[in-house]
Design a protein around this motif. Structure first.
Motif, PDB file in Angstrom:
ATOM      1  N   ALA A   1      67.626  37.388 101.375  1.00 20.72           N
ATOM      2  CA  ALA A   1      67.890  35.948 101.302  1.00 20.72           C
ATOM      3  C   ALA A   1      67.190  35.330 100.101  1.00 20.72           C
ATOM      4  N   ASP A   2      66.000  35.837  99.753  1.00 22.50           N
ATOM      5  CA  ASP A   2      65.302  35.354  98.565  1.00 22.50           C
ATOM      6  C   ASP A   2      66.132  35.580  97.300  1.00 22.50           C
ATOM      7  N   ARG A   3      66.976  36.607  97.330  1.00 17.31           N
ATOM      8  CA  ARG A   3      67.820  36.932  96.166  1.00 17.31           C
ATOM      9  C   ARG A   3      69.077  36.070  96.117  1.00 17.31           C
ATOM     10  N   GLY A   4      69.247  35.168  97.087  1.00 14.77           N
ATOM     11  CA  GLY A   4      70.336  34.210  97.031  1.00 14.77           C
ATOM     12  C   GLY A   4      71.490  34.455  97.981  1.00 14.77           C
ATOM     13  N   TYR A   5      71.423  35.505  98.795  1.00 13.76           N
ATOM     14  CA  TYR A   5      72.510  35.760  99.742  1.00 13.76           C
ATOM     15  C   TYR A   5      72.441  34.769 100.911  1.00 13.76           C
ATOM     16  N   GLY A   6      73.603  34.262 101.296  1.00 10.12           N
ATOM     17  CA  GLY A   6      73.653  33.289 102.383  1.00 10.12           C
ATOM     18  C   GLY A   6      73.585  33.893 103.761  1.00 10.12           C
ATOM     19  N   VAL A   7      73.971  35.165 103.869  1.00  8.90           N
ATOM     20  CA  VAL A   7      73.964  35.875 105.152  1.00  8.90           C
ATOM     21  C   VAL A   7      73.414  37.276 104.908  1.00  8.90           C
ATOM     22  N   VAL A   8      72.551  37.724 105.797  1.00  8.24           N
ATOM     23  CA  VAL A   8      72.049  39.093 105.736  1.00  8.24           C
ATOM     24  C   VAL A   8      72.294  39.741 107.095  1.00  8.24           C
ATOM     25  N   ARG A   9      72.985  40.871 107.071  1.00  9.26           N
ATOM     26  CA  ARG A   9      73.236  41.636 108.289  1.00  9.26           C
ATOM     27  C   ARG A   9      72.414  42.921 108.230  1.00  9.26           C
ATOM     28  N   HIS A  10      71.959  43.380 109.384  1.00 10.64           N
ATOM     29  CA  HIS A  10      71.264  44.657 109.445  1.00 10.64           C
ATOM     30  C   HIS A  10      72.261  45.764 109.776  1.00 10.64           C
ATOM     31  N   ARG A  11      72.075  46.921 109.125  1.00  9.95           N
ATOM     32  CA  ARG A  11      72.876  48.104 109.427  1.00  9.95           C
ATOM     33  C   ARG A  11      71.914  49.263 109.658  1.00  9.95           C
ATOM     34  N   PHE A  12      72.348  50.241 110.421  1.00 12.93           N
ATOM     35  CA  PHE A  12      71.429  51.312 110.788  1.00 12.93           C
ATOM     36  C   PHE A  12      72.212  52.518 111.267  1.00 12.93           C
ATOM     37  N   PRO A  13      71.639  53.715 111.112  1.00 13.58           N
ATOM     38  CA  PRO A  13      72.301  54.910 111.641  1.00 13.58           C
ATOM     39  C   PRO A  13      72.327  54.900 113.158  1.00 13.58           C
TER      40      PRO A  13
ATOM     41  N   GLY B   1      74.112  42.252 116.522  1.00 14.69           N
ATOM     42  CA  GLY B   1      73.485  40.970 116.835  1.00 14.69           C
ATOM     43  C   GLY B   1      72.286  40.678 115.969  1.00 14.69           C
ATOM     44  N   GLU B   2      72.092  41.492 114.910  1.00 11.26           N
ATOM     45  CA  GLU B   2      70.927  41.372 114.049  1.00 11.26           C
ATOM     46  C   GLU B   2      71.374  40.766 112.725  1.00 11.26           C
ATOM     47  N   ILE B   3      71.070  39.508 112.505  1.00 14.48           N
ATOM     48  CA  ILE B   3      71.631  38.782 111.363  1.00 14.48           C
ATOM     49  C   ILE B   3      70.705  37.637 110.982  1.00 14.48           C
ATOM     50  N   LEU B   4      70.642  37.338 109.689  1.00 14.50           N
ATOM     51  CA  LEU B   4      69.951  36.152 109.190  1.00 14.50           C
ATOM     52  C   LEU B   4      70.991  35.247 108.551  1.00 14.50           C
ATOM     53  N   VAL B   5      70.915  33.953 108.854  1.00 16.30           N
ATOM     54  CA  VAL B   5      71.786  32.982 108.186  1.00 16.30           C
ATOM     55  C   VAL B   5      70.920  31.917 107.530  1.00 16.30           C
ATOM     56  N   THR B   6      71.314  31.524 106.316  1.00 13.02           N
ATOM     57  CA  THR B   6      70.624  30.444 105.627  1.00 13.02           C
ATOM     58  C   THR B   6      71.327  29.122 105.937  1.00 13.02           C
ATOM     59  N   ARG B   7      70.785  28.038 105.398  1.00 12.09           N
ATOM     60  CA  ARG B   7      71.172  26.715 105.902  1.00 12.09           C
ATOM     61  C   ARG B   7      72.675  26.441 105.822  1.00 12.09           C
ATOM     62  N   ASP B   8      73.305  26.711 104.690  1.00 13.22           N
ATOM     63  CA  ASP B   8      74.736  26.420 104.571  1.00 13.22           C
ATOM     64  C   ASP B   8      75.546  27.219 105.594  1.00 13.22           C
ATOM     65  N   SER B   9      75.189  28.480 105.758  1.00 13.21           N
ATOM     66  CA  SER B   9      75.894  29.318 106.729  1.00 13.21           C
ATOM     67  C   SER B   9      75.626  28.838 108.149  1.00 13.21           C
ATOM     68  N   LEU B  10      74.392  28.486 108.422  1.00 15.13           N
ATOM     69  CA  LEU B  10      74.032  27.957 109.740  1.00 15.13           C
ATOM     70  C   LEU B  10      74.848  26.715 110.067  1.00 15.13           C
ATOM     71  N   GLU B  11      74.934  25.798 109.132  1.00 13.19           N
ATOM     72  CA  GLU B  11      75.664  24.558 109.396  1.00 13.19           C
ATOM     73  C   GLU B  11      77.152  24.811 109.563  1.00 13.19           C
TER      74      GLU B  11
END
Length: 380
Positions: free
Chosen positions: A117-129, A164-174
């Motif tokens: 998110a610090d790099r400017g992405y509006g949404v971050v999803r987690h992925r895993f094996p 269900g593991e996700i980060l949203v920043t303000r624009d995405s949240l709204e």
């Protein structure tokens, strides 16, 4: 500073409390919410744990009862939307969501998402094996459904669209909080709607790789997933024909790391108990709907009235079957729900016995190749 949210229902209180404490100790987090499915989750043990964590970590941990906001079955979607609405109303800049049943949750999940998110992405999803027989709704319903409905776009290539593991920043949240379609999806379909809605936003999407995997309780009979299957199927069907993601939208992902060896040998469900489900519970209404499947599918499916039959359901047969379901399926109609579950079960058993048990990496490569094939077939 960020808010971290855990929807919870029936998970062990000690596990939920451990995850709340982990989140509350992170430097980037100034508040943690645990969204309870109902009042019986708000036990004295949970209340005491939240108070203790708040004191020890100097970070408020709040227990919140989910509101009834949607028009589908009350479930996880109401919990997610309760948090989305409240967080948007507070003007939050970043909100993390995590499933409460993760047994290996640590600060790296939060920090990895924050860095993206610090790099400017509006949404971050987690992925895993994951084990090759885990995530069978993702692999057999959601990703192939997105490949059929949105070929050539980002959507079918998102690794964990039901995560269900996700980060949203303000624009995405709204945007999520303002979406009627998201708010109405009060059941298991919420993750699909959030995946779709965030994929069409302008802020870009990043997939953060968690190398140790997501450790959580696995399944007995696949009967345990019946409700989730039909609700996720309906969610994918509901967005067919909707606007496609911008092909120029930013999309980044971490490089994958080697799969932990202990995950490679796990069979995520009880195969024998699941095979036994194939012949049970046929109603006249379900038989009539099954007879209306494409002819090459209907005949072997109907053999399950007498004895289990599933080896025929290869990737081509499932493409035909799922394409039919995405148009015809009706959530809330018992015969349709029973048949959709049975068809998915046939596909999962065919894949498990024909591909997954033969070797981990070959099975995972096969699964990815089916998504690419479905995109190709849907584009021609």
């Amino acid at each position: 500073m960020s808010l971290v949210v855990f929807p919870f229902k029936d998970e062990p209180a000690s596990l939920v409390a451990a995850n709340l404490a982990t989140a509350a100790r992170q430097d980037r987090v100034d508040e943690v919410w645990a969204i309870a499915a109902d009042e019986k989750q708000l036990t004295a043990e949970m209340v005491a744990a939240a108070q203790d964590i708040s004191t020890q970590a100097s970070t408020p941990v709040r227990l919140i009862l989910q509101e009834r906001l949607g028009s589908f079955r009350p479930g996880k979607g109401d919990a997610m939307n309760t948090a989305l609405r409240r967080a948007a109303g507070q003007g939050r800049d970043r909100v993390h969501f995590y499933d409460a049943d993760i047994s290996n949750f640590d600060g790296s999940w939060i920090e990895g998402a924050e860095i993206a998110a610090d790099r400017g992405y509006g949404v971050v999803r987690h992925r895993f094996p994951r084990p090759s027989t885990d995530a069978m709704i993702t692999w057999m319903i959601t990703r192939p459904g997105l490949a059929i409905a949105f070929p050539g776009t980002l959507l079918p290539r998102i690794n964990q669209p039901l995560g269900g593991e996700i980060l949203v920043t303000r624009d995405s949240l709204e945007a999520l909080a303002a979406s009627t379609a998201v708010r109405e999806r009060s059941d298991w379909g919420i993750d699909t709607l959030i995946t779709y809605r965030t994929a069409i936003l302008e802020g870009g999407l990043y997939e953060h790789h968690v190398g140790d995997g997501k450790r959580h309780a696995l399944y007995g009979s696949l009967e345990e997933l019946r409700l989730m299957i039909v609700e996720c199927l309906d969610a994918v069907a509901s967005i067919r024909g909707a606007a496609e993601p911008d092909p120029e939208a930013a999309h980044g992902t971490d490089d994958p790391t080697p799969t932990p060896p202990d995950l490679e040998g796990i069979v995520a469900y009880d195969v024998e108990r699941s095979i036994g489900l194939l012949t049970r519970g046929w109603s006249e209404a379900e038989l009539a709907i099954a007879a209306g499947l494409p002819a090459e599918i209907a005949a072997p499916v109907l053999r399950n009235r007498i004895q289990p039959s599933f080896s025929f359901m290869d990737e081509e047969a499932w493409f035909t079957t799922l394409s039919h379901l995405l148009i015809r399926f009706r959530l809330g109609e018992p015969a349709w729900e029973s048949l959709a579950f049975r068809l998915w079960l046939i596909r999962v058993l065919s894949y498990t016995t024909g591909k997954a048990l033969a070797g981990y990496q070959g099975a995972m490569d096969y699964l990815e190749s089916t998504i690419a094939a479905y995109e190709k077939w849907s584009s021609t």
